[in-house]
Design a protein around this motif. Structure first.
Motif, mmCIF file in Angstrom:
data_model
loop_
_atom_site.group_PDB
_atom_site.id
_atom_site.type_symbol
_atom_site.label_atom_id
_atom_site.label_comp_id
_atom_site.label_asym_id
_atom_site.label_seq_id
_atom_site.Cartn_x
_atom_site.Cartn_y
_atom_site.Cartn_z
ATOM 1 N N GLU A 238 28.224 -20.504 21.123
ATOM 2 C CA GLU A 238 29.417 -20.738 20.297
ATOM 3 C C GLU A 238 29.998 -22.131 20.485
ATOM 4 O OE1 GLU A 238 33.863 -18.758 19.602
ATOM 5 O OE2 GLU A 238 32.340 -17.694 20.769
ATOM 6 N N LYS A 239 30.168 -22.556 21.734
ATOM 7 C CA LYS A 239 30.751 -23.879 21.990
ATOM 8 C C LYS A 239 29.822 -24.995 21.538
ATOM 9 C CE LYS A 239 33.735 -22.529 25.855
ATOM 10 N NZ LYS A 239 34.039 -22.732 27.295
ATOM 11 N N MET A 240 28.516 -24.779 21.701
ATOM 12 C CA MET A 240 27.541 -25.784 21.266
ATOM 13 C C MET A 240 27.599 -25.956 19.750
ATOM 14 S SD MET A 240 25.065 -27.750 22.621
ATOM 15 C CE MET A 240 25.686 -29.074 21.589
ATOM 16 N N ILE A 241 27.665 -24.853 19.061
ATOM 17 C CA ILE A 241 27.708 -24.891 17.596
ATOM 18 C C ILE A 241 28.988 -25.573 17.104
ATOM 19 C CG2 ILE A 241 27.858 -23.436 15.529
ATOM 20 C CD1 ILE A 241 26.061 -21.410 17.132
ATOM 21 N N GLU A 242 30.106 -25.255 17.757
ATOM 22 C CA GLU A 242 31.381 -25.862 17.369
ATOM 23 C C GLU A 242 31.425 -27.353 17.668
ATOM 24 O OE1 GLU A 242 34.322 -23.629 19.430
ATOM 25 O OE2 GLU A 242 34.265 -21.928 18.026
ATOM 26 N N ALA A 243 30.631 -27.791 18.641
ATOM 27 C CA ALA A 243 30.684 -29.196 19.074
ATOM 28 C C ALA A 243 29.866 -30.135 18.198
ATOM 29 C CB ALA A 243 30.198 -29.305 20.522
ATOM 30 N N VAL A 244 29.105 -29.589 17.250
ATOM 31 C CA VAL A 244 28.258 -30.422 16.391
ATOM 32 C C VAL A 244 28.664 -30.237 14.936
ATOM 33 C CG1 VAL A 244 25.907 -30.952 15.646
ATOM 34 C CG2 VAL A 244 26.332 -30.248 18.019
ATOM 35 N N ASN A 245 29.067 -31.312 14.302
ATOM 36 C CA ASN A 245 29.373 -31.282 12.876
ATOM 37 C C ASN A 245 28.064 -31.286 12.104
ATOM 38 O OD1 ASN A 245 30.092 -31.778 10.208
ATOM 39 N ND2 ASN A 245 31.660 -33.285 10.728
ATOM 40 N N PRO A 246 27.808 -30.276 11.268
ATOM 41 C CA PRO A 246 26.555 -30.248 10.507
ATOM 42 C C PRO A 246 26.320 -31.510 9.684
ATOM 43 C CG PRO A 246 27.679 -28.141 10.334
ATOM 44 C CD PRO A 246 28.637 -29.072 11.015
ATOM 45 N N GLU A 247 27.408 -32.174 9.306
ATOM 46 C CA GLU A 247 27.279 -33.396 8.509
ATOM 47 C C GLU A 247 26.787 -34.582 9.330
ATOM 48 O OE1 GLU A 247 30.912 -34.143 6.464
ATOM 49 O OE2 GLU A 247 30.798 -32.298 5.267
ATOM 50 N N SER A 248 26.701 -34.399 10.645
ATOM 51 C CA SER A 248 26.207 -35.488 11.500
ATOM 52 C C SER A 248 24.683 -35.586 11.496
ATOM 53 C CB SER A 248 26.701 -35.304 12.940
ATOM 54 O OG SER A 248 26.015 -34.241 13.603
ATOM 55 N N VAL A 249 24.001 -34.609 10.910
ATOM 56 C CA VAL A 249 22.537 -34.655 10.854
ATOM 57 C C VAL A 249 22.102 -35.909 10.104
ATOM 58 C CG1 VAL A 249 20.461 -33.535 9.957
ATOM 59 C CG2 VAL A 249 22.287 -32.156 10.978
ATOM 60 N N GLU A 250 21.211 -36.660 10.717
ATOM 61 C CA GLU A 250 20.793 -37.942 10.153
ATOM 62 C C GLU A 250 19.293 -38.153 10.348
ATOM 63 O OE1 GLU A 250 21.218 -42.728 11.163
ATOM 64 O OE2 GLU A 250 22.083 -41.210 12.479
ATOM 65 N N VAL A 251 18.609 -38.549 9.302
ATOM 66 C CA VAL A 251 17.231 -39.021 9.398
ATOM 67 C C VAL A 251 17.284 -40.547 9.393
ATOM 68 C CG1 VAL A 251 14.958 -39.068 8.322
ATOM 69 C CG2 VAL A 251 16.336 -36.973 8.239
ATOM 70 N N PHE A 252 16.824 -41.166 10.481
ATOM 71 C CA PHE A 252 16.875 -42.630 10.569
ATOM 72 C C PHE A 252 15.643 -43.209 9.881
ATOM 73 C CE2 PHE A 252 16.025 -46.610 13.100
ATOM 74 C CZ PHE A 252 16.985 -47.362 12.434
ATOM 75 N N ASN A 253 15.851 -43.729 8.683
ATOM 76 C CA ASN A 253 14.771 -44.273 7.877
ATOM 77 C C ASN A 253 14.527 -45.735 8.263
ATOM 78 O OD1 ASN A 253 13.143 -45.377 5.804
ATOM 79 N ND2 ASN A 253 13.872 -43.835 4.348
ATOM 80 N N PHE A 254 13.712 -45.922 9.291
ATOM 81 C CA PHE A 254 13.464 -47.290 9.759
ATOM 82 C C PHE A 254 12.685 -48.112 8.734
ATOM 83 C CE2 PHE A 254 10.282 -44.552 11.971
ATOM 84 C CZ PHE A 254 9.110 -45.025 11.405
ATOM 85 N N LYS A 255 12.005 -47.453 7.844
ATOM 86 C CA LYS A 255 11.290 -48.171 6.778
ATOM 87 C C LYS A 255 12.294 -48.934 5.913
ATOM 88 C CE LYS A 255 8.239 -47.341 2.785
ATOM 89 N NZ LYS A 255 9.222 -47.573 1.693
ATOM 90 N N GLU A 256 13.337 -48.255 5.452
ATOM 91 C CA GLU A 256 14.364 -48.915 4.641
ATOM 92 C C GLU A 256 15.218 -49.853 5.479
ATOM 93 O OE1 GLU A 256 16.663 -46.015 2.588
ATOM 94 O OE2 GLU A 256 15.025 -45.412 1.245
ATOM 95 N N GLU A 257 15.546 -49.429 6.691
ATOM 96 C CA GLU A 257 16.436 -50.216 7.551
ATOM 97 C C GLU A 257 15.885 -51.615 7.817
ATOM 98 O OE1 GLU A 257 19.917 -50.792 9.368
ATOM 99 O OE2 GLU A 257 19.404 -48.760 8.725
ATOM 100 N N PHE A 258 14.579 -51.702 7.999
ATOM 101 C CA PHE A 258 13.977 -52.983 8.350
ATOM 102 C C PHE A 258 13.129 -53.574 7.225
ATOM 103 C CE2 PHE A 258 14.440 -50.794 12.516
ATOM 104 C CZ PHE A 258 15.433 -51.617 13.016
ATOM 105 N N GLY A 259 13.205 -52.986 6.033
ATOM 106 C CA GLY A 259 12.485 -53.533 4.887
ATOM 107 C C GLY A 259 10.979 -53.534 5.068
ATOM 108 N N LEU A 260 10.429 -52.456 5.593
ATOM 109 C CA LEU A 260 8.992 -52.376 5.853
ATOM 110 C C LEU A 260 8.241 -51.819 4.657
ATOM 111 C CD1 LEU A 260 9.117 -50.701 9.408
ATOM 112 C CD2 LEU A 260 9.133 -53.146 8.871
#
Length: 285
Positions: A238-260
């Protein structure tokens, strides 16, 4: 140009805790020897407070140490900013991989580690790479400790292995007095490996106490020709679930980030890192 972009991405020092996983395809000496590839890997790690690294395939055992040395040499805040814990080489027959956790020492410390024995009576050797479980102390977040169960399933056995993670959770919850669990990694939970009709047979999915932060339409694959939710994050407690905002999920697209180009991005991996953020501890006033 890449170096200039990297200088802009120092996200260390945030009070919230960013936890990520990254299947760095066939990580070993070859990738360490390529400066441009190594730069992307290091930057992907340094933007997180805790990074689960998957698919370390380094028989000589040197590449990961070199990665840690390079990562800490780039730190702009303090010496040995990052520490790590790594499993033994795991796998059947000659094919072996390792799990590793790289973490920012000012945010986390290791309370205990546990190599799941994968030896349940009548169901021995359920995993191709049995989970290497780590219990962290996290004093600066809403949960002061958390257990991470990592997984890199064998694609052809993804349904069985994802289901078996339920047994891993039960085993670890009896071993350690923690209620805060994160199960994460490369589940291979998409694109034919887990047919829709099979989800009902996966206890980790059917048991409502487990919260899947990542939907089936999330794309963590680098190739533009595929849109696959291979990588997943599941919470328990319960506390773990409450401590994470579902909207914080992020895919780090290094292809776009660095123009690869796609070819350049695939030289790094065929997966993008997947991240979540655990809320910082509330100050008492």
């Amino acid at each position: 140009m890449l170096s200039a972009l990297i200088l802009l991405l120092n996200l260390g020092g945030a009070a919230a805790l960013k936890i990520c996983s990254f299947n760095i395809k066939s990580f070993g000496e070859s990738k360490i020897s390529k400066p441009d590839v190594l730069d992307i890997i290091v930057e992907s790690i340094s933007r997180c407070d805790l990074m689960l690294v998957l698919e370390i395939k380094d028989a000589k055992g040197k590449a990961f140490d070199q990665l840690m040395t390079h990562l800490n040499s780039r730190s702009r805040t303090r010496a040995n900013e990052f520490s790590s814990v790594i499993s033994e080489r795991l796998g059947r027959k000659s094919y072996k991989e390792q799990y590793a956790f790289i973490y920012r020492q000012k945010m986390l410390s290791v309370k205990s580690v546990y190599q799941y024995p994968d030896a349940q009576t009548g169901d021995e050797d359920a995993f191709a790479r049995e989970p290497f479980v780590v219990w962290f102390s996290s004093p600066k977040t809403e949960v002061t400790d958390l257990v991470i169960i990592p997984i890199h399933t064998a694609p052809e056995a993804a349904v069985k292995e994802i289901d078996e993670l339920f047994d891993v959770y039960q085993n670890v919850s009896q071993l350690w007095p923690s209620d805060n669990f994160i199960i994460m990694g490369d589940f291979n939970a998409a694109c034919g490996y887990v047919p829709k009709r099979q989800w009902v047979n996966i206890r980790l999915r059917s048991e409502t106490e487990f919260v899947w932060l990542t939907g089936d339409k999330l794309d963590t694959s680098v190739k533009t020709s595929t849109k696959c939710a291979y990588d997943r994050v599941v919470l328990r407690g319960e506390k773990m679930i409450e401590a994470v905002n579902p909207e914080s999920v992020e895919v780090f697209n290094f292809k776009e980030e660095f123009g690869l180009t796609e070819r350049e991005a695939l030289a790094v991996s065929d997966h993008f890192p997947l991240c979540i953020t655990v809320n910082q501890a509330q100050t008492k006033g």
